[in-house]
Design a protein around this motif. Structure first.
Motif, mmCIF file in Angstrom:
data_model
loop_
_atom_site.group_PDB
_atom_site.id
_atom_site.type_symbol
_atom_site.label_atom_id
_atom_site.label_comp_id
_atom_site.label_asym_id
_atom_site.label_seq_id
_atom_site.Cartn_x
_atom_site.Cartn_y
_atom_site.Cartn_z
ATOM 1 N N UNK A 199 -27.800 35.084 -15.655
ATOM 2 C CA UNK A 199 -27.797 33.626 -15.754
ATOM 3 C C UNK A 199 -29.022 32.869 -14.754
ATOM 4 N N UNK A 200 -29.837 33.779 -14.466
ATOM 5 C CA UNK A 200 -30.949 33.436 -13.512
ATOM 6 C C UNK A 200 -30.204 32.672 -12.192
ATOM 7 N N UNK A 201 -29.540 33.561 -11.236
ATOM 8 C CA UNK A 201 -29.000 33.001 -10.191
ATOM 9 C C UNK A 201 -30.029 32.767 -9.061
ATOM 10 N N UNK A 202 -30.008 31.840 -8.188
ATOM 11 C CA UNK A 202 -30.863 31.427 -7.246
ATOM 12 C C UNK A 202 -31.085 32.771 -6.314
ATOM 13 N N UNK A 203 -32.749 32.867 -6.044
ATOM 14 C CA UNK A 203 -32.947 33.900 -5.228
ATOM 15 C C UNK A 203 -33.033 33.540 -3.672
ATOM 16 N N UNK A 204 -32.698 34.041 -2.897
ATOM 17 C CA UNK A 204 -32.709 33.691 -1.414
ATOM 18 C C UNK A 204 -33.904 34.627 -0.932
ATOM 19 N N UNK A 205 -33.901 35.826 -1.021
ATOM 20 C CA UNK A 205 -35.078 36.885 -0.213
ATOM 21 C C UNK A 205 -35.371 37.909 -1.264
ATOM 22 N N UNK A 206 -36.407 38.478 -1.014
ATOM 23 C CA UNK A 206 -37.086 39.833 -1.440
ATOM 24 C C UNK A 206 -37.664 40.703 -0.617
ATOM 25 N N UNK A 207 -37.447 41.892 -0.828
ATOM 26 C CA UNK A 207 -38.122 43.054 0.047
ATOM 27 C C UNK A 207 -38.336 44.208 -0.991
ATOM 28 N N UNK A 208 -39.430 44.740 -0.572
ATOM 29 C CA UNK A 208 -40.035 46.084 -1.588
ATOM 30 C C UNK A 208 -40.920 46.818 -0.794
ATOM 31 N N UNK A 209 -41.039 48.240 -1.396
ATOM 32 C CA UNK A 209 -41.868 49.149 -0.938
ATOM 33 C C UNK A 209 -42.559 49.828 -1.960
ATOM 34 N N UNK A 210 -44.047 49.965 -1.995
ATOM 35 C CA UNK A 210 -44.635 50.355 -3.307
ATOM 36 C C UNK A 210 -45.422 51.682 -2.795
ATOM 37 N N UNK A 211 -45.776 52.428 -3.743
ATOM 38 C CA UNK A 211 -46.491 53.811 -3.308
ATOM 39 C C UNK A 211 -47.372 54.086 -4.239
ATOM 40 N N UNK A 212 -48.682 54.986 -3.862
ATOM 41 C CA UNK A 212 -49.705 55.277 -4.874
ATOM 42 C C UNK A 212 -49.814 56.723 -4.432
ATOM 43 N N UNK A 213 -49.135 57.640 -5.185
ATOM 44 C CA UNK A 213 -49.290 59.084 -4.668
ATOM 45 C C UNK A 213 -49.681 60.090 -5.740
ATOM 46 N N UNK A 214 -49.579 59.317 -7.216
ATOM 47 C CA UNK A 214 -49.791 60.490 -8.329
ATOM 48 C C UNK A 214 -50.915 60.072 -9.005
ATOM 49 N N UNK A 215 -51.039 58.673 -9.300
ATOM 50 C CA UNK A 215 -52.283 58.163 -10.228
ATOM 51 C C UNK A 215 -53.610 58.503 -9.636
ATOM 52 N N UNK A 216 -53.727 58.615 -8.495
ATOM 53 C CA UNK A 216 -54.872 59.035 -7.620
ATOM 54 C C UNK A 216 -55.265 60.578 -7.684
ATOM 55 N N UNK A 217 -54.264 61.225 -8.165
ATOM 56 C CA UNK A 217 -54.427 62.586 -7.972
ATOM 57 C C UNK A 217 -54.568 63.386 -9.490
ATOM 58 N N UNK A 240 -35.526 44.995 -3.500
ATOM 59 C CA UNK A 240 -34.121 44.288 -3.754
ATOM 60 C C UNK A 240 -34.269 42.858 -3.766
ATOM 61 N N UNK A 241 -33.635 42.286 -4.548
ATOM 62 C CA UNK A 241 -33.684 40.808 -4.516
ATOM 63 C C UNK A 241 -32.290 40.137 -4.318
ATOM 64 N N UNK A 242 -32.180 39.538 -3.148
ATOM 65 C CA UNK A 242 -30.929 38.788 -2.734
ATOM 66 C C UNK A 242 -30.693 37.679 -3.279
ATOM 67 N N UNK A 243 -29.738 37.116 -3.788
ATOM 68 C CA UNK A 243 -29.354 36.033 -4.331
ATOM 69 C C UNK A 243 -28.219 35.128 -3.291
ATOM 70 N N UNK A 244 -28.649 33.801 -3.341
ATOM 71 C CA UNK A 244 -27.881 32.942 -2.635
ATOM 72 C C UNK A 244 -26.393 33.048 -2.640
ATOM 73 N N UNK A 245 -25.637 33.791 -4.023
ATOM 74 C CA UNK A 245 -24.450 33.788 -4.055
ATOM 75 C C UNK A 245 -23.815 35.156 -3.307
ATOM 76 N N UNK A 246 -24.920 35.852 -2.781
ATOM 77 C CA UNK A 246 -24.358 37.242 -1.808
ATOM 78 C C UNK A 246 -24.663 38.439 -2.840
ATOM 79 N N UNK A 247 -24.831 38.469 -4.108
ATOM 80 C CA UNK A 247 -25.173 39.433 -5.013
ATOM 81 C C UNK A 247 -26.529 40.055 -4.467
#
Length: 351
Positions: A199-217, A240-247
């Protein structure tokens, strides 16, 4: 608005004559007698001509602005590379057309917001082809969530993973044209489906990690070959996306990742009363240590592309049907941008 019962067919044009234009947009439009495919536009005129000839008497163009001015279509599908979604959508909206744009909406959240505001100003429908939300499975789970069967959903896991599925065609490995790799190509689909069910809950914060390990090899996989020297997108991104409702919503997406499965495209929802899996739709809980299935579909709905296009056209014709609209498209683009920003900076992004 025009009606198929009393007026001539709505005139349709397509900008971008690649695979999705052929397999999804043109093939759907040509199933309806209340629509007429009148023009196909592509920077490669021969490509536009080939698609136009395949589906009848449509004109072939290589300049979208000239095409829109001369043909005056009612509906335009935007199937060009991601980099051009913003430009082509604005051209079509300003020309007075309703627009179905392929995902992702744009390259940036700022562009998606301008697209949204332009659609409102022009009084036109702008929809995005987030087709997984139109699967019957997704609709059924949305209903289960709305009626409280799952209770409070506090953890959602969305996965769009391939073991070695780097696309060997198009511009999918070119960040300048595509905007990114598996997140903006694959992950955006499961992200939208998950957000829709929640139901498109309101987003509070976002954090992420990305990798480039295989496509260049490596240089080849299940979807053909690519040039590792020009591979400029991520292999994988985990956020990870954290919503204002705590989920929270955890997102895993990859073109290439050493997993046993060839491909995974699915979402799991964990509520305090029951859990659910999206494809095929299942709802289940635990009863005294034993798994109890509350609801299940035998097979995932494979008509989701058709249903997405159908919803758009019927909405344009005035039917009260939900679409993946411009406002929700902006939210998804904002999340994609925040995930990339967090992965690049190593910092949490507040929204």
């Amino acid at each position: 608005m025009k009606s198929a019962m009393t007026h001539s067919p709505l005139r349709v044009a397509i900008i971008g004559a690649g695979q999705v234009a052929d397999k999804v947009h043109a093939s759907y439009y040509c199933t309806r007698e209340d629509l007429e495919l009148v023009a196909v536009c592509d920077s490669r005129l021969s490509q536009a001509q080939a698609l136009a000839e395949k589906y009848g008497q449509a004109q072939a163009w290589e300049d979208p602005q000239l095409m829109l001015k001369a043909v005056k279509p009612d509906i335009v599908s935007i199937c060009s590379p991601n980099r051009f979604h913003f430009e082509h959508t604005l051209l079509a909206l300003e020309a007075g057309c309703h627009v179905m744009c392929e995902k992702p909406p744009a390259m940036t959240a700022e562009q998606a917001l301008i697209m949204c505001k332009t659609a409102r100003r022009m009084g036109k429908v702008l929809a995005y082809d987030f087709h997984h939300r139109f699967a019957l499975d997704t609709q059924l789970l949305r209903e289960q969530v709305t009626t409280g069967v799952l209770g409070e959903i506090y953890v959602t896991n969305a996965r769009a993973l391939r073991r070695c599925g780097v696309p060997g065609w198009g511009v999918f490995t070119n960040k300048a044209l595509q905007g990114g790799g598996p997140l903006i190509d694959l992950g955006v689909h499961m992200l939208d489906a998950a957000m829709y069910v929640l139901g498109f809950p309101l987003v509070k914060r976002v954090w992420a990690h990305s990798f480039q390990k295989i496509g260049t090899q490596k240089h080849c996989g299940q979807f053909g070959e690519w040039d590792p020297a020009n591979y400029t997108v991520e292999d994988s991104l985990f956020g990870t996306i954290e919503f204002h409702n705590g989920s929270i919503l955890r997102l895993e997406t990859a073109f290439a990742l050493n997993i046993p499965e060839q491909s995974i495209m699915n979402v799991n929802f964990c509520g305090d009363k029951a859990g659910a899996t999206l494809f095929p739709a299942q709802v289940y809980t635990d009863r005294n240590g034993e798994l109890e299935t509350l609801f299940t579909r035998e097979q995932a709905d494979d008509q989701r592309h058709f249903r997405s296009m159908e919803a758009f056209v019927n909405h344009v014709q005035g039917q009260a049907i939900t679409i993946a609209d411009a406002e929700q498209g902006f939210v998804i683009q904002q999340l994609v941008a925040a995930l990339y920003q967090s992965a690049e900076t190593g910092m949490c992004v507040e929204l």
